[in-house]
Write a protein that holds these residues in place. Structure first.
Motif, PDB file in Angstrom:
ATOM      1  N   GLY A 157       0.811  -1.208   0.000  1.00 50.55           N
ATOM      2  CA  GLY A 157       0.000   0.000   0.000  1.00 50.55           C
ATOM      3  C   GLY A 157       0.844   1.259   0.000  1.00 50.55           C
ATOM      4  O   GLY A 157       0.563   2.218  -0.735  1.00 50.55           O
ATOM      5  N   ALA A 158       1.881   1.267   0.827  1.00 53.22           N
ATOM      6  CA  ALA A 158       2.788   2.416   0.872  1.00 53.22           C
ATOM      7  C   ALA A 158       3.482   2.608  -0.472  1.00 53.22           C
ATOM      8  O   ALA A 158       3.669   3.742  -0.941  1.00 53.22           O
ATOM      9  CB  ALA A 158       3.817   2.232   1.979  1.00 53.22           C
ATOM     10  N   ILE A 159       3.850   1.501  -1.112  1.00 53.52           N
ATOM     11  CA  ILE A 159       4.521   1.585  -2.412  1.00 53.52           C
ATOM     12  C   ILE A 159       3.573   2.147  -3.467  1.00 53.52           C
ATOM     13  O   ILE A 159       3.968   2.970  -4.304  1.00 53.52           O
ATOM     14  CB  ILE A 159       5.069   0.216  -2.827  1.00 53.52           C
ATOM     15  CG1 ILE A 159       6.145  -0.258  -1.834  1.00 53.52           C
ATOM     16  CG2 ILE A 159       5.661   0.275  -4.230  1.00 53.52           C
ATOM     17  CD1 ILE A 159       6.584  -1.701  -2.031  1.00 53.52           C
ATOM     18  N   LEU A 160       2.298   1.735  -3.431  1.00 53.35           N
ATOM     19  CA  LEU A 160       1.334   2.276  -4.395  1.00 53.35           C
ATOM     20  C   LEU A 160       1.198   3.788  -4.247  1.00 53.35           C
ATOM     21  O   LEU A 160       1.161   4.515  -5.248  1.00 53.35           O
ATOM     22  CB  LEU A 160      -0.029   1.611  -4.206  1.00 53.35           C
ATOM     23  CG  LEU A 160      -0.193   0.170  -4.687  1.00 53.35           C
ATOM     24  CD1 LEU A 160      -1.619  -0.313  -4.430  1.00 53.35           C
ATOM     25  CD2 LEU A 160       0.153   0.039  -6.160  1.00 53.35           C
ATOM     26  N   VAL A 161       1.110   4.270  -3.018  1.00 48.82           N
ATOM     27  CA  VAL A 161       1.005   5.713  -2.792  1.00 48.82           C
ATOM     28  C   VAL A 161       2.269   6.408  -3.291  1.00 48.82           C
ATOM     29  O   VAL A 161       2.203   7.463  -3.945  1.00 48.82           O
ATOM     30  CB  VAL A 161       0.756   6.016  -1.310  1.00 48.82           C
ATOM     31  CG1 VAL A 161       0.773   7.521  -1.057  1.00 48.82           C
ATOM     32  CG2 VAL A 161      -0.582   5.436  -0.854  1.00 48.82           C
TER      33      VAL A 161
ATOM     34  N   MET B 217      -3.813   8.599  -8.991  1.00 53.25           N
ATOM     35  CA  MET B 217      -4.297   9.213  -7.760  1.00 53.25           C
ATOM     36  C   MET B 217      -5.007  10.521  -8.118  1.00 53.25           C
ATOM     37  O   MET B 217      -4.464  11.312  -8.899  1.00 53.25           O
ATOM     38  CB  MET B 217      -3.143   9.513  -6.807  1.00 53.25           C
ATOM     39  CG  MET B 217      -3.550  10.176  -5.499  1.00 53.25           C
ATOM     40  SD  MET B 217      -4.245   9.047  -4.307  1.00 53.25           S
ATOM     41  CE  MET B 217      -2.732   8.390  -3.570  1.00 53.25           C
ATOM     42  N   PRO B 218      -6.208  10.766  -7.571  1.00 52.77           N
ATOM     43  CA  PRO B 218      -6.884  12.037  -7.855  1.00 52.77           C
ATOM     44  C   PRO B 218      -6.013  13.227  -7.470  1.00 52.77           C
ATOM     45  O   PRO B 218      -5.261  13.175  -6.495  1.00 52.77           O
ATOM     46  CB  PRO B 218      -8.137  11.968  -6.981  1.00 52.77           C
ATOM     47  CG  PRO B 218      -8.381  10.511  -6.780  1.00 52.77           C
ATOM     48  CD  PRO B 218      -7.024   9.881  -6.720  1.00 52.77           C
ATOM     49  N   LYS B 219      -6.143  14.288  -8.245  1.00 50.00           N
ATOM     50  CA  LYS B 219      -5.333  15.484  -7.992  1.00 50.00           C
ATOM     51  C   LYS B 219      -5.905  16.333  -6.857  1.00 50.00           C
ATOM     52  O   LYS B 219      -5.165  17.044  -6.182  1.00 50.00           O
ATOM     53  CB  LYS B 219      -5.251  16.338  -9.269  1.00 50.00           C
ATOM     54  CG  LYS B 219      -4.621  15.628 -10.456  1.00 50.00           C
ATOM     55  CD  LYS B 219      -3.176  15.249 -10.187  1.00 50.00           C
ATOM     56  CE  LYS B 219      -2.477  14.738 -11.438  1.00 50.00           C
ATOM     57  NZ  LYS B 219      -2.975  13.421 -11.894  1.00 50.00           N
ATOM     58  N   ASP B 220      -7.224  16.246  -6.636  1.00 47.88           N
ATOM     59  CA  ASP B 220      -7.819  17.049  -5.575  1.00 47.88           C
ATOM     60  C   ASP B 220      -7.669  16.337  -4.230  1.00 47.88           C
ATOM     61  O   ASP B 220      -7.597  15.103  -4.155  1.00 47.88           O
ATOM     62  CB  ASP B 220      -9.290  17.315  -5.863  1.00 47.88           C
ATOM     63  CG  ASP B 220     -10.115  16.035  -5.903  1.00 47.88           C
ATOM     64  OD1 ASP B 220     -10.945  15.826  -5.002  1.00 47.88           O
ATOM     65  OD2 ASP B 220      -9.910  15.226  -6.832  1.00 47.88           O
ATOM     66  N   VAL B 221      -7.624  17.121  -3.170  1.00 46.88           N
ATOM     67  CA  VAL B 221      -7.359  16.576  -1.838  1.00 46.88           C
ATOM     68  C   VAL B 221      -8.453  15.607  -1.399  1.00 46.88           C
ATOM     69  O   VAL B 221      -8.159  14.524  -0.861  1.00 46.88           O
ATOM     70  CB  VAL B 221      -7.207  17.724  -0.817  1.00 46.88           C
ATOM     71  CG1 VAL B 221      -7.051  17.161   0.593  1.00 46.88           C
ATOM     72  CG2 VAL B 221      -6.002  18.595  -1.169  1.00 46.88           C
ATOM     73  N   ALA B 222      -9.703  15.965  -1.636  1.00 45.91           N
ATOM     74  CA  ALA B 222     -10.799  15.086  -1.229  1.00 45.91           C
ATOM     75  C   ALA B 222     -10.722  13.748  -1.951  1.00 45.91           C
ATOM     76  O   ALA B 222     -10.901  12.682  -1.343  1.00 45.91           O
ATOM     77  CB  ALA B 222     -12.143  15.757  -1.496  1.00 45.91           C
ATOM     78  N   GLY B 223     -10.454  13.788  -3.243  1.00 47.44           N
ATOM     79  CA  GLY B 223     -10.326  12.555  -4.020  1.00 47.44           C
ATOM     80  C   GLY B 223      -9.162  11.697  -3.553  1.00 47.44           C
ATOM     81  O   GLY B 223      -9.254  10.469  -3.521  1.00 47.44           O
ATOM     82  N   ARG B 224      -8.085  12.365  -3.155  1.00 47.24           N
ATOM     83  CA  ARG B 224      -6.929  11.628  -2.644  1.00 47.24           C
ATOM     84  C   ARG B 224      -7.307  10.836  -1.396  1.00 47.24           C
ATOM     85  O   ARG B 224      -6.959   9.658  -1.264  1.00 47.24           O
ATOM     86  CB  ARG B 224      -5.787  12.601  -2.339  1.00 47.24           C
ATOM     87  CG  ARG B 224      -4.553  11.926  -1.738  1.00 47.24           C
ATOM     88  CD  ARG B 224      -3.475  12.956  -1.392  1.00 47.24           C
ATOM     89  NE  ARG B 224      -2.328  12.323  -0.770  1.00 47.24           N
ATOM     90  CZ  ARG B 224      -1.314  11.766  -1.419  1.00 47.24           C
ATOM     91  NH1 ARG B 224      -1.328  11.755  -2.745  1.00 47.24           N
ATOM     92  NH2 ARG B 224      -0.305  11.207  -0.787  1.00 47.24           N
ATOM     93  N   TYR B 225      -8.020  11.474  -0.494  1.00 52.71           N
ATOM     94  CA  TYR B 225      -8.393  10.774   0.735  1.00 52.71           C
ATOM     95  C   TYR B 225      -9.405   9.668   0.472  1.00 52.71           C
ATOM     96  O   TYR B 225      -9.407   8.640   1.163  1.00 52.71           O
ATOM     97  CB  TYR B 225      -8.899  11.761   1.782  1.00 52.71           C
ATOM     98  CG  TYR B 225      -7.765  12.475   2.477  1.00 52.71           C
ATOM     99  CD1 TYR B 225      -6.905  11.779   3.320  1.00 52.71           C
ATOM    100  CD2 TYR B 225      -7.524  13.824   2.269  1.00 52.71           C
ATOM    101  CE1 TYR B 225      -5.852  12.416   3.951  1.00 52.71           C
ATOM    102  CE2 TYR B 225      -6.474  14.474   2.890  1.00 52.71           C
ATOM    103  CZ  TYR B 225      -5.634  13.762   3.729  1.00 52.71           C
ATOM    104  OH  TYR B 225      -4.573  14.391   4.340  1.00 52.71           O
TER     105      TYR B 225
END
Length: 235
Positions: free
Chosen positions: A91-95, A105-113
């Protein structure tokens, strides 16, 4: 040329291309998360097989990279600040790969979470529960006369599939139209559950058509097809 000689893991698995990201893995559900992400992003990498039948994961060289003796792990010669970075936990590697490449990964903060919540859902629920079901259905646990442990994980696996089924209604992927690390984390495990573990009938998988739909779309992706066989299976 990058110098990775300070990392003991390279003594057992020498890097032919030390300027590339080094992947230490097997084609398991956790292992292919990273190989699929690498194939999707196009980031150059070199793969090294960590053979469990030889207990490679218990060698001092591998433990120097991942003290938890699990695959996958990576060594990126071009980490933050241009310095090499060793990293374990899929999981850490994917991030990390999403942040490094600006992809998946979404560019917006809400999408990231939202992506991170589903990643953690897989790591804390789907992976451990499906894995335990596999143990009690396919591996040594299948010989236990008492089926209560197996049935516990069957029930929890069904519940988790139900969560996915409800969430995926009206969505192309886990985050809607945007494919990313949440899908890459979850669907190798779903594939393993109904394929390698042979638990399709046991969990009543036909009752989850949305999960089947997205699984089919996932495995049809060319990068996924490549990543599912890295490191290449023998035989």
């Amino acid at each position: 040329m990058s110098d990775l000689s300070a990392f003991p893991v390279t003594r057992k698995w020498p890097a032919a291309f030390p300027e590339r990201l080094q992947l230490y893995s097997l084609p398991t559900p956790n292992g292919v998360k990273v190989s699929i992400a690498l194939e999707e992003t196009g980031l150059p990498y070199e793969v090294h097989k960590v053979a469990f039948d030889r207990n490679d994961q218990l060698t001092p060289e591998f433990l120097s990279l991942n003290p938890n003796n699990k695959i996958p792990a990576i060594l990126d010669p071009n980490g933050p600040g241009g310095k090499p970075l060793a990293l374990f936990e899929s999981g850490a590697i994917l991030v990390y790969l999403a942040d490094k490449t600006g992809q998946l990964m979404p560019k917006d903060v809400a999408g990231r979470y939202q992506a991170l919540q589903w990643l953690m859902f897989q790591m804390g629920g789907i992976g451990p529960m499906f894995g335990q079901l596999g143990f009690f259905h396919k591996f040594a646990g299948k010989d236990y006369e008492d089926k209560r442990p197996r049935d516990r994980y069957v029930a929890e696996s069904k519940r988790l599939l139900g969560v996915l089924e409800q969430h995926l209604k009206g969505r192309q992927w886990m985050l809607g139209d945007e494919y990313g690390i949440a899908d890459i984390a979850i669907f190798p495990w779903v594939r393993n559950l109904v394929g390698f573990y042979g638990a399709r009938d046991l969990v009543g998988f036909d009752a989850f058509p949305q999960v089947q739909r997205v699984l089919d779309a996932f495995v049809a992706r060319p990068a996924v097809q490549r990543g599912l066989d890295i490191p290449k299976r023998e035989g």
